[in-house]
Design a protein around this motif. Sequence first.
Motif, PDB file in Angstrom:
ATOM      1  N   HIS A 162      -2.046  -1.889   0.451  1.00 12.69           N
ATOM      2  CA  HIS A 162      -1.369  -2.328   1.669  1.00 12.69           C
ATOM      3  C   HIS A 162       0.095  -1.891   1.727  1.00 12.69           C
ATOM      4  O   HIS A 162       0.681  -1.802   2.802  1.00 12.69           O
ATOM      5  N   HIS A 163       0.692  -1.608   0.554  1.00 10.61           N
ATOM      6  CA  HIS A 163       2.111  -1.253   0.495  1.00 10.61           C
ATOM      7  C   HIS A 163       2.365   0.233   0.722  1.00 10.61           C
ATOM      8  O   HIS A 163       3.514   0.667   0.758  1.00 10.61           O
TER       9      HIS A 163
ATOM     10  N   TYR B  77       3.525   0.730   6.972  1.00 16.29           N
ATOM     11  CA  TYR B  77       2.720   0.289   5.840  1.00 16.29           C
ATOM     12  C   TYR B  77       1.291   0.035   6.330  1.00 16.29           C
ATOM     13  O   TYR B  77       1.075  -0.358   7.479  1.00 16.29           O
TER      14      TYR B  77
ATOM     15  N   ARG C 134      -0.871  -2.283   5.838  1.00 18.58           N
ATOM     16  CA  ARG C 134      -1.169  -3.614   6.373  1.00 18.58           C
ATOM     17  C   ARG C 134      -0.601  -3.759   7.793  1.00 18.58           C
ATOM     18  O   ARG C 134      -1.256  -4.321   8.681  1.00 18.58           O
TER      19      ARG C 134
END
Length: 204
Positions: free
Chosen positions: A77-78, A42, A44
């Motif tokens: 972020h996902h 991911y 993030r």
Amino acid sequence: WVSRLTCVRQMPCPKCGGTGLGLQASHTTFGGKNIAQLEDMYLRELLDFFREQGDAHNPLIKEIITKLSCMVDVGLHHLSLSRPVPSLSGGEIQRLFLAGYLIAEMDSMIFVFDEPTIGLHEIEKENLIRIIRRLVDTGNTVVAVEHDENFMREADYIIDIGPEGGDGGGTVIAEGTPERIAKCPDSYTGIYVKRMLERAKKTK
């Protein structure tokens, strides 16, 4: 006629494991991960990984961190870098383009967004509004179809088209700053904005 059905079972390539990487690429790693493993993280997690593993003084690492930070800030972020573009939602594609323009630091552009805050958490909305404000401050024009309270409060100019939706709309009911819209009794948006501004004053 005799038909023979053959069942074909798909299996990953024994050499690349389904990554499509050549031997040299699959054996080249950064922080113990090859490019396929990095792509599956991911955004993030990938950003945190480069901040921990990378050298902040390295120009390439610095650029990677800057681009990942921008994509995280716009609420992506996902996602992972391996995510196919056709599988993205309209809002995700909008924010992806927004991140690209921010990274390029372009000016004198007109950006049109259709409800960019949909699906975002309140904190993510604040980040998006801050980023869009940065676009305006650097000499760009942003036009957005939006119903979010915080977004409207930050607007320099609002155009309320109504009075109803669908066939009952299409007429410019009011336009101007949020304060001016709030003074228009014939505008549903004006009534909403008035309550919004009054609520904001009470919380100060």
